[in-house]
Every structure is written in C-alpha cells, then in structure tokens.
Motif scaffolding. Structure first.
Motif, short mmCIF file in Angstrom:
data_model
loop_
_atom_site.label_atom_id
_atom_site.label_comp_id
_atom_site.label_asym_id
_atom_site.label_seq_id
_atom_site.Cartn_x
_atom_site.Cartn_y
_atom_site.Cartn_z
N GLY A 139 0.80 -1.45 0.04
CA GLY A 139 0.15 0.01 -0.03
C GLY A 139 0.94 1.23 -0.04
O GLY A 139 0.44 2.33 -0.71
N LEU A 140 1.99 1.24 0.77
CA LEU A 140 2.95 2.42 0.69
C LEU A 140 3.45 2.51 -0.60
O LEU A 140 3.67 3.92 -0.98
N GLU A 141 3.98 1.46 -1.08
CA GLU A 141 4.46 1.55 -2.43
C GLU A 141 3.34 1.93 -3.46
O GLU A 141 3.84 3.00 -4.47
N ALA A 142 2.34 1.70 -3.60
CA ALA A 142 1.18 2.05 -4.60
C ALA A 142 0.88 3.62 -4.19
O ALA A 142 0.43 4.19 -5.11
N MET A 143 1.19 3.93 -3.07
CA MET A 143 0.71 5.52 -2.82
C MET A 143 1.87 6.40 -3.54
O MET A 143 1.22 7.14 -4.13
N ASP A 144 2.98 5.93 -3.51
CA ASP A 144 3.96 6.54 -4.18
C ASP A 144 3.49 6.65 -5.63
O ASP A 144 3.78 7.84 -6.54
N ARG A 145 3.13 5.47 -6.17
CA ARG A 145 2.87 5.25 -7.63
C ARG A 145 1.33 6.21 -8.21
O ARG A 145 1.37 6.79 -9.22
N ALA A 146 0.63 5.81 -7.35
CA ALA A 146 -0.69 6.39 -7.60
C ALA A 146 -1.19 7.84 -7.00
O ALA A 146 -2.10 8.42 -7.63
N ASN A 147 -0.63 8.38 -6.15
CA ASN A 147 -1.12 9.56 -5.52
C ASN A 147 -2.46 9.68 -5.35
O ASN A 147 -3.11 10.51 -5.87
N PRO A 148 -2.89 8.96 -4.33
CA PRO A 148 -4.38 8.74 -4.10
C PRO A 148 -4.98 10.02 -3.47
O PRO A 148 -4.19 10.88 -2.61
N ASP A 149 -6.34 10.17 -3.61
CA ASP A 149 -6.93 11.23 -3.15
C ASP A 149 -7.61 10.91 -1.87
O ASP A 149 -7.67 11.55 -0.67
N ILE A 150 -7.96 9.47 -1.65
CA ILE A 150 -8.56 8.97 -0.37
C ILE A 150 -8.07 7.52 -0.30
O ILE A 150 -7.87 6.77 -1.15
N LEU A 151 -7.60 7.13 0.86
CA LEU A 151 -7.14 5.93 1.19
C LEU A 151 -8.15 5.16 1.99
O LEU A 151 -8.76 5.74 2.99
N ILE A 152 -8.39 3.96 1.51
CA ILE A 152 -9.36 3.08 2.37
C ILE A 152 -8.61 1.87 2.89
O ILE A 152 -8.01 1.25 1.60
N LEU A 153 -8.15 1.50 3.98
CA LEU A 153 -7.42 0.39 4.44
C LEU A 153 -7.96 -0.38 5.45
O LEU A 153 -8.66 0.14 6.41
N ASP A 154 -7.77 -1.79 5.42
CA ASP A 154 -8.23 -2.44 6.41
C ASP A 154 -7.21 -2.50 7.72
O ASP A 154 -6.19 -2.15 7.44
N TRP A 155 -7.83 -2.74 8.76
CA TRP A 155 -6.79 -2.77 9.92
C TRP A 155 -5.97 -3.89 10.35
O TRP A 155 -4.75 -3.56 10.48
N VAL A 156 -6.32 -5.10 10.16
CA VAL A 156 -5.62 -6.12 10.27
C VAL A 156 -5.12 -6.86 9.00
O VAL A 156 -5.87 -7.40 7.99
N MET A 157 -3.97 -6.74 8.68
CA MET A 157 -3.14 -7.28 7.48
C MET A 157 -1.85 -7.80 7.92
O MET A 157 -1.43 -7.50 8.81
N PRO A 158 -1.48 -8.86 7.08
CA PRO A 158 0.03 -9.15 7.25
C PRO A 158 0.83 -8.35 6.77
O PRO A 158 0.65 -7.45 6.21
N ILE A 159 2.06 -8.50 7.21
CA ILE A 159 3.30 -7.53 6.77
C ILE A 159 3.34 -6.52 7.60
O ILE A 159 4.28 -6.13 8.53
#
Length: 179
Positions: A62-82
């Motif tokens: 997700g952090l890598e995708a933020m750099d590529r996509a430059n999102p306006d809104i982030l929707i994320l799950d609380w519990v994830m691996p890594i």
C-alpha cells in the motif's frame, strides 16, 4: 435519547448528505488483504462513479502504491499481514510524509471501544465497521469530501481535528441527575 441538532446544523447535515458527488476524477487506494473484500470495495466505489481505484494487498504494498498512484482517499483494512493498517497510518501521519494529510477511512471487524479510541489516536478520518454496506461506505467517503477537517499537530498527535462531541452537556446532566 440525544437532543435534536440545532436547525442550522441539521439543515447543513441534510444538505451535505443530499449532495451527489462526482468521484470520477478522484483516485482511491484500497489496501485490504482479502481479495474478496477488495472486490466488494472496488465494486461499491465503481457504483458511486469512481473510475480510478488502485488496490494493494497489505500495508507495505500500500505504501508503494501510494507513491505510484498519488491517491486522494485511502481506504484500508486494520488487520493485515506484513504491515497492518495501524502501522501504515502511523507511517503516513508523519508531518514530513507527502501523504500526511490524506483522508483515511479505516475498515475493521473489531469494534471494541479500545479499537475505536486507538483509531482516533492514530489520526484516521472515518471508521467503517464490517460487514460494510454501500450506504455506510458512501457516507464515509462523502464525509471526508464534503466536511473536511483541519489538521492538528501536538507533541503526541498529528491528524484531523477531532469532531466535537455532541450532547456532552446532556450526558453530564444525566450523570448529575443520577448522583
């Protein structure tokens, strides 16, 4: 029973909820480890008119995708691996991070009071509890767009200003009457 909102506030809220948003120009980043849940979120966002939806399966991607996509809104799950959602938010809500001010909608199946308090301390804008509905997702997206909040920086917190607690006086009066 909570006291009714003042007419000016109630009318403003009703107008805000009646606004039909054009989401076609916004970029959403959905960070969720469940492919099934990503599909549900993507389908709902597309139903609302969103056209640019980027997906990631954990916080690190997700952090890598933020750099590529430059999102306006982030929707994320609380519990994830890594890297889970809470850790990702902690990294994002650093004043030096270029995405520090991004609206964050956290999705979780954990609705204990301690989680809700932690979400607030992390600096998320909205909490969305599973199972989600299209209406609840739309309301959260609408809230971050129509009613943006100023950011606050203190020695222990950086994030959106907490919403005013409504009916605080009424709650106090209830406790006072009981005593």
């Amino acid at each position: 029973m909570p006291a009714p909102l003042p007419a000016s506030l109630a009318n403003g809220r009703e107008k805000a909820l009646a606004v039909q948003l054009d989401l076609s120009s916004l970029t959403f980043l959905v960070v969720e480890d469940s492919a099934y849940m990503r599909t549900i979120l993507r389908t709902m966002l597309q139903g609302f008119g969103a056209r640019r939806i980027v997906e990631a399966e954990d916080g690190a991607s997700g952090l890598e995708a933020m750099d590529r996509a430059n999102p306006d809104i982030l929707i994320l799950d609380w519990v994830m691996p890594i890297l889970d959602g809470a850790d990702m938010v902690r990294m994002i809500r650093s004043p030096k991070n270029p995405f520090a001010y991004i609206p964050i909608i956290m999705v979780t199946g954990h609705t204990e009071r301690s989680r809700i308090v932690e979400a607030r301390r992390l600096g998320i804008h909205e909490l969305l509890c599973k199972p989600i509905s299209a209406k609840s997702l739309y309301q959260r997206v609408q809230s971050v767009i129509v009613a943006p909040r100023d950011f606050v920086k203190t020695p222990t917190y950086f994030g959106p200003a907490p919403r005013e607690i409504r009916n605080r006086q009424n709650i106090w009066q209830v406790h006072k009457d009981v005593a």
